[in-house]
Scaffold this motif. Structure first.
Motif, PDB file in Angstrom:
ATOM      1  N   TYR A  92      26.697  -3.393 -16.498  1.00 59.35           N
ATOM      2  CA  TYR A  92      26.674  -4.833 -16.723  1.00 59.35           C
ATOM      3  C   TYR A  92      28.035  -5.439 -16.401  1.00 59.35           C
ATOM      4  CZ  TYR A  92      26.035  -9.367 -18.916  1.00 59.35           C
ATOM      5  OH  TYR A  92      25.960 -10.722 -19.130  1.00 59.35           O
ATOM      6  N   ARG A  93      28.082  -6.129 -15.266  1.00 59.18           N
ATOM      7  CA  ARG A  93      29.297  -6.796 -14.810  1.00 59.18           C
ATOM      8  C   ARG A  93      30.499  -5.863 -14.786  1.00 59.18           C
ATOM      9  NH1 ARG A  93      28.517 -12.851 -17.558  1.00 59.18           N
ATOM     10  NH2 ARG A  93      26.563 -13.286 -16.470  1.00 59.18           N
ATOM     11  N   VAL A  94      30.228  -4.655 -14.329  1.00 57.00           N
ATOM     12  CA  VAL A  94      31.307  -3.684 -14.154  1.00 57.00           C
ATOM     13  C   VAL A  94      32.019  -3.980 -12.835  1.00 57.00           C
ATOM     14  CG1 VAL A  94      31.820  -1.250 -13.703  1.00 57.00           C
ATOM     15  CG2 VAL A  94      30.227  -1.885 -15.528  1.00 57.00           C
ATOM     16  N   SER A  95      33.333  -3.987 -12.874  1.00 56.47           N
ATOM     17  CA  SER A  95      34.130  -4.245 -11.676  1.00 56.47           C
ATOM     18  C   SER A  95      35.190  -3.154 -11.544  1.00 56.47           C
ATOM     19  CB  SER A  95      34.796  -5.623 -11.764  1.00 56.47           C
ATOM     20  OG  SER A  95      35.551  -5.894 -10.596  1.00 56.47           O
ATOM     21  N   ILE A  96      34.992  -2.298 -10.543  1.00 55.47           N
ATOM     22  CA  ILE A  96      35.923  -1.204 -10.271  1.00 55.47           C
ATOM     23  C   ILE A  96      36.471  -1.396  -8.862  1.00 55.47           C
ATOM     24  CG2 ILE A  96      36.160   1.296  -9.977  1.00 55.47           C
ATOM     25  CD1 ILE A  96      33.834   1.640 -11.936  1.00 55.47           C
ATOM     26  N   ASP A  97      37.780  -1.405  -8.725  1.00 50.46           N
ATOM     27  CA  ASP A  97      38.414  -1.567  -7.412  1.00 50.46           C
ATOM     28  C   ASP A  97      39.498  -0.505  -7.242  1.00 50.46           C
ATOM     29  OD1 ASP A  97      39.542  -2.285  -5.044  1.00 50.46           O
ATOM     30  OD2 ASP A  97      39.949  -4.370  -5.590  1.00 50.46           O
ATOM     31  N   LEU A  98      39.131   0.566  -6.545  1.00 51.17           N
ATOM     32  CA  LEU A  98      40.074   1.658  -6.275  1.00 51.17           C
ATOM     33  C   LEU A  98      40.558   1.621  -4.831  1.00 51.17           C
ATOM     34  CD1 LEU A  98      38.138   4.567  -8.057  1.00 51.17           C
ATOM     35  CD2 LEU A  98      39.750   2.941  -9.051  1.00 51.17           C
ATOM     36  N   LYS A 111      38.614  11.484  -3.273  1.00 50.78           N
ATOM     37  CA  LYS A 111      39.273  11.605  -4.577  1.00 50.78           C
ATOM     38  C   LYS A 111      39.042  10.382  -5.448  1.00 50.78           C
ATOM     39  CE  LYS A 111      43.776  12.654  -6.649  1.00 50.78           C
ATOM     40  NZ  LYS A 111      45.196  12.953  -6.376  1.00 50.78           N
ATOM     41  N   TYR A 112      38.908   9.208  -4.817  1.00 55.70           N
ATOM     42  CA  TYR A 112      38.811   7.958  -5.577  1.00 55.70           C
ATOM     43  C   TYR A 112      37.453   7.299  -5.344  1.00 55.70           C
ATOM     44  CZ  TYR A 112      43.795   8.661  -6.186  1.00 55.70           C
ATOM     45  OH  TYR A 112      45.028   9.186  -6.505  1.00 55.70           O
ATOM     46  N   VAL A 113      36.420   7.857  -5.971  1.00 56.32           N
ATOM     47  CA  VAL A 113      35.055   7.342  -5.853  1.00 56.32           C
ATOM     48  C   VAL A 113      34.739   6.508  -7.086  1.00 56.32           C
ATOM     49  CG1 VAL A 113      32.617   7.966  -5.688  1.00 56.32           C
ATOM     50  CG2 VAL A 113      34.338   9.338  -4.493  1.00 56.32           C
ATOM     51  N   ALA A 114      34.276   5.274  -6.877  1.00 59.93           N
ATOM     52  CA  ALA A 114      33.989   4.387  -8.013  1.00 59.93           C
ATOM     53  C   ALA A 114      32.831   4.924  -8.854  1.00 59.93           C
ATOM     54  CB  ALA A 114      33.683   2.980  -7.512  1.00 59.93           C
ATOM     55  N   ILE A 125      21.793  -3.135 -11.964  1.00 64.32           N
ATOM     56  CA  ILE A 125      23.007  -3.587 -11.285  1.00 64.32           C
ATOM     57  C   ILE A 125      23.425  -5.008 -11.634  1.00 64.32           C
ATOM     58  CG2 ILE A 125      22.757  -2.047  -9.322  1.00 64.32           C
ATOM     59  CD1 ILE A 125      21.471  -4.430  -7.817  1.00 64.32           C
ATOM     60  N   ASP A 126      24.698  -5.221 -11.625  1.00 67.67           N
ATOM     61  CA  ASP A 126      25.319  -6.550 -11.674  1.00 67.67           C
ATOM     62  C   ASP A 126      26.825  -6.309 -11.581  1.00 67.67           C
ATOM     63  OD1 ASP A 126      25.796  -9.193 -11.839  1.00 67.67           O
ATOM     64  OD2 ASP A 126      25.293  -9.435 -13.946  1.00 67.67           O
ATOM     65  N   ASN A 127      27.256  -5.760 -10.424  1.00 66.06           N
ATOM     66  CA  ASN A 127      28.567  -5.148 -10.390  1.00 66.06           C
ATOM     67  C   ASN A 127      29.261  -5.239  -9.036  1.00 66.06           C
ATOM     68  OD1 ASN A 127      27.825  -3.540 -12.997  1.00 66.06           O
ATOM     69  ND2 ASN A 127      26.238  -3.071 -11.516  1.00 66.06           N
ATOM     70  N   THR A 128      30.549  -4.878  -9.062  1.00 66.40           N
ATOM     71  CA  THR A 128      31.346  -4.722  -7.854  1.00 66.40           C
ATOM     72  C   THR A 128      32.035  -3.369  -7.930  1.00 66.40           C
ATOM     73  OG1 THR A 128      31.767  -7.100  -7.655  1.00 66.40           O
ATOM     74  CG2 THR A 128      33.247  -5.630  -6.459  1.00 66.40           C
ATOM     75  N   LEU A 129      31.784  -2.527  -6.927  1.00 65.68           N
ATOM     76  CA  LEU A 129      32.355  -1.176  -6.912  1.00 65.68           C
ATOM     77  C   LEU A 129      33.043  -0.936  -5.575  1.00 65.68           C
ATOM     78  CD1 LEU A 129      29.227   0.739  -8.308  1.00 65.68           C
ATOM     79  CD2 LEU A 129      31.163  -0.127  -9.628  1.00 65.68           C
ATOM     80  N   LYS A 130      34.321  -0.615  -5.608  1.00 68.62           N
ATOM     81  CA  LYS A 130      35.090  -0.345  -4.389  1.00 68.62           C
ATOM     82  C   LYS A 130      35.852   0.967  -4.573  1.00 68.62           C
ATOM     83  CE  LYS A 130      35.843  -5.276  -3.453  1.00 68.62           C
ATOM     84  NZ  LYS A 130      36.863  -6.327  -3.192  1.00 68.62           N
ATOM     85  N   SER A 131      35.715   1.837  -3.583  1.00 70.91           N
ATOM     86  CA  SER A 131      36.364   3.139  -3.675  1.00 70.91           C
ATOM     87  C   SER A 131      37.625   3.196  -2.825  1.00 70.91           C
ATOM     88  CB  SER A 131      35.399   4.253  -3.248  1.00 70.91           C
ATOM     89  OG  SER A 131      34.377   4.410  -4.215  1.00 70.91           O
ATOM     90  N   GLY A 132      38.369   4.289  -3.018  1.00 71.39           N
ATOM     91  CA  GLY A 132      39.633   4.470  -2.311  1.00 71.39           C
ATOM     92  C   GLY A 132      39.466   5.201  -0.993  1.00 71.39           C
ATOM     93  N   ARG A 133      40.572   5.712  -0.472  1.00 72.67           N
ATOM     94  CA  ARG A 133      40.644   6.322   0.852  1.00 72.67           C
ATOM     95  C   ARG A 133      39.578   7.389   1.058  1.00 72.67           C
ATOM     96  NH1 ARG A 133      42.661  10.999   3.046  1.00 72.67           N
ATOM     97  NH2 ARG A 133      43.604  10.827   5.114  1.00 72.67           N
ATOM     98  N   GLU A 161      31.752  -1.093  -1.708  1.00 70.91           N
ATOM     99  CA  GLU A 161      32.545  -0.870  -0.495  1.00 70.91           C
ATOM    100  C   GLU A 161      33.134   0.535  -0.491  1.00 70.91           C
ATOM    101  OE1 GLU A 161      35.567  -3.793   0.049  1.00 70.91           O
ATOM    102  OE2 GLU A 161      34.193  -5.493  -0.185  1.00 70.91           O
ATOM    103  N   GLY A 162      32.984   1.189   0.658  1.00 72.09           N
ATOM    104  CA  GLY A 162      33.632   2.480   0.843  1.00 72.09           C
ATOM    105  C   GLY A 162      35.063   2.285   1.297  1.00 72.09           C
TER     106      GLY A 162
END
Length: 202
Positions: A92-98, A111-114, A125-133, A161-162
């Motif tokens: 619920y409205r989770v926002s992860i930006d790695l 290594k940095y998967v949301a 769903i109701d979220n934004t998820l962005k992973s690292g390199r 986003e990957g």
């Protein structure tokens, strides 16, 4: 003698002031340096750990995750569903930006998967998820099945986003993920800026 007594009273007054200041400080000030940006709840079957910034779901069941602070974004914490588990997960409205994680000095892909899914998960769903390199935004194991649905009465949306060559939703870099089903909601999946696919699944 008078001078010694005066010094003693002064020291006592200083110590009393220090005690009052410490008493008024919040307990969080004495906690460890690790903070928990995600708020997690589970049903009676659920179990999880939350260590070093990662929520790891360790048994099947129903889980709900939201931000500890409303409208905040975590740039450190992530979620992983263990292998072989059947899980219903409400985000619920989770926002992860790695996306800033994993520069050239860190060569470990994935290594940095949301959000990492080891088996089968139904995600509300109701979220934004962005992973690292070199990491998929949502990483699926080869045999995993991921189903998306909306919250009841809500036009839910997921932005994922990957990073680098990672897919928005898919397997580890260089391999496809399992099966993806969208029952309801809007999925905006974008691969990383080095040729990552939006959705790279079977």
């Amino acid at each position: 003698m008078k001078k010694t007594l005066k010094q003693t009273r002064r020291i006592a007054a200083i110590l009393l002031c220090m005690c009052l200041v410490l008493a008024m400080m919040p307990a969080a000030a004495f906690a460890g340096t690790e903070t928990q940006d995600l708020n997690v709840s589970a049903d009676e079957n659920g179990s999880y750990t939350y260590e070093n910034g990662k929520v790891k779901i360790t048994s099947g069941g129903r889980y709900s995750i939201s931000m500890t602070e409303k409208s905040a974004t975590t740039t450190t914490d992530s979620i992983e569903i263990g292998e072989g588990l059947e899980v219903n997960l409400s985000l619920y409205r989770v926002s992860i930006d790695l996306s800033s994680k994993g520069g050239e000095e860190e060569k470990e892909d994935g290594k940095y998967v949301a959000l990492k899914i080891g088996k089968n998960a139904k995600v509300t769903i109701d979220n934004t998820l962005k992973s690292g390199r070199a990491s998929a935004g949502i990483e699926l194991a080869d045999s995993a099945e991921l189903t998306f649905e909306s919250f009841i009465g809500s036009a839910s949306k997921l932005t994922v986003e990957g990073g680098g060559s990672g897919a928005g939703i898919g397997g580890p870099v260089g391999s496809k993920g399992g099966k993806v089903t969208i029952e309801d909601g809007t999925i905006n999946a974008t691969g990383g800026n080095i040729g990552g696919a939006g959705i790279d699944a079977k």
